[in-house]
Write a protein that holds these residues in place. Structure first.
Motif, PDB file in Angstrom:
ATOM      1  N   UNK A  85       0.828  -1.197   0.000  1.00 48.41           N
ATOM      2  CA  UNK A  85       0.000   0.000   0.000  1.00 48.41           C
ATOM      3  C   UNK A  85       0.871   1.260   0.000  1.00 48.41           C
ATOM      4  N   UNK A  86       1.897   1.248   0.803  1.00 52.20           N
ATOM      5  CA  UNK A  86       2.816   2.386   0.881  1.00 52.20           C
ATOM      6  C   UNK A  86       3.499   2.626  -0.465  1.00 52.20           C
ATOM      7  N   UNK A  87       3.985   1.565  -1.093  1.00 56.05           N
ATOM      8  CA  UNK A  87       4.647   1.693  -2.390  1.00 56.05           C
ATOM      9  C   UNK A  87       3.673   2.208  -3.455  1.00 56.05           C
ATOM     10  N   UNK A 128       1.815   9.259  -6.088  1.00 54.12           N
ATOM     11  CA  UNK A 128       2.291  10.628  -5.832  1.00 54.12           C
ATOM     12  C   UNK A 128       3.320  11.041  -6.886  1.00 54.12           C
ATOM     13  N   UNK A 129       4.202  10.138  -7.233  1.00 53.98           N
ATOM     14  CA  UNK A 129       5.215  10.440  -8.246  1.00 53.98           C
ATOM     15  C   UNK A 129       4.559  10.663  -9.608  1.00 53.98           C
ATOM     16  N   UNK A 130       3.557   9.862  -9.945  1.00 46.74           N
ATOM     17  CA  UNK A 130       2.846  10.029 -11.218  1.00 46.74           C
ATOM     18  C   UNK A 130       2.128  11.373 -11.270  1.00 46.74           C
ATOM     19  N   UNK A 131       1.467  11.738 -10.182  1.00 41.94           N
ATOM     20  CA  UNK A 131       0.770  13.023 -10.139  1.00 41.94           C
ATOM     21  C   UNK A 131       1.751  14.179 -10.235  1.00 41.94           C
TER      22      UNK A 131
END
Length: 54
Positions: free
Chosen positions: A10-12, A18-21
């Motif tokens: 879930x964390x990954x 977040x990185x994609x956004x």
């Protein structure tokens, strides 16, 4: 052990989202800057062969 692995997945997933956004926002920012610097040429250039009467 299963809960730890689930938490880790879930964390990954959250980090990946977040990185994609962040990448999408950055790309949009670059596109907006490029659009401001170089506006698209008009589809019908305005050629005035004769001056307009007042």
């Amino acid at each position: 052990m299963f809960e730890y692995a689930l938490h880790r997945l879930h964390h990954e997933d959250l980090l990946r989202r977040a990185a994609d956004e962040r990448q999408a926002r950055e790309a949009l920012r670059h596109r907006r800057r490029a659009a401001v610097r170089t506006p698209e040429p008009e589809s019908h250039p305005r050629h005035h062969w004769f001056t307009r009467a007042a």
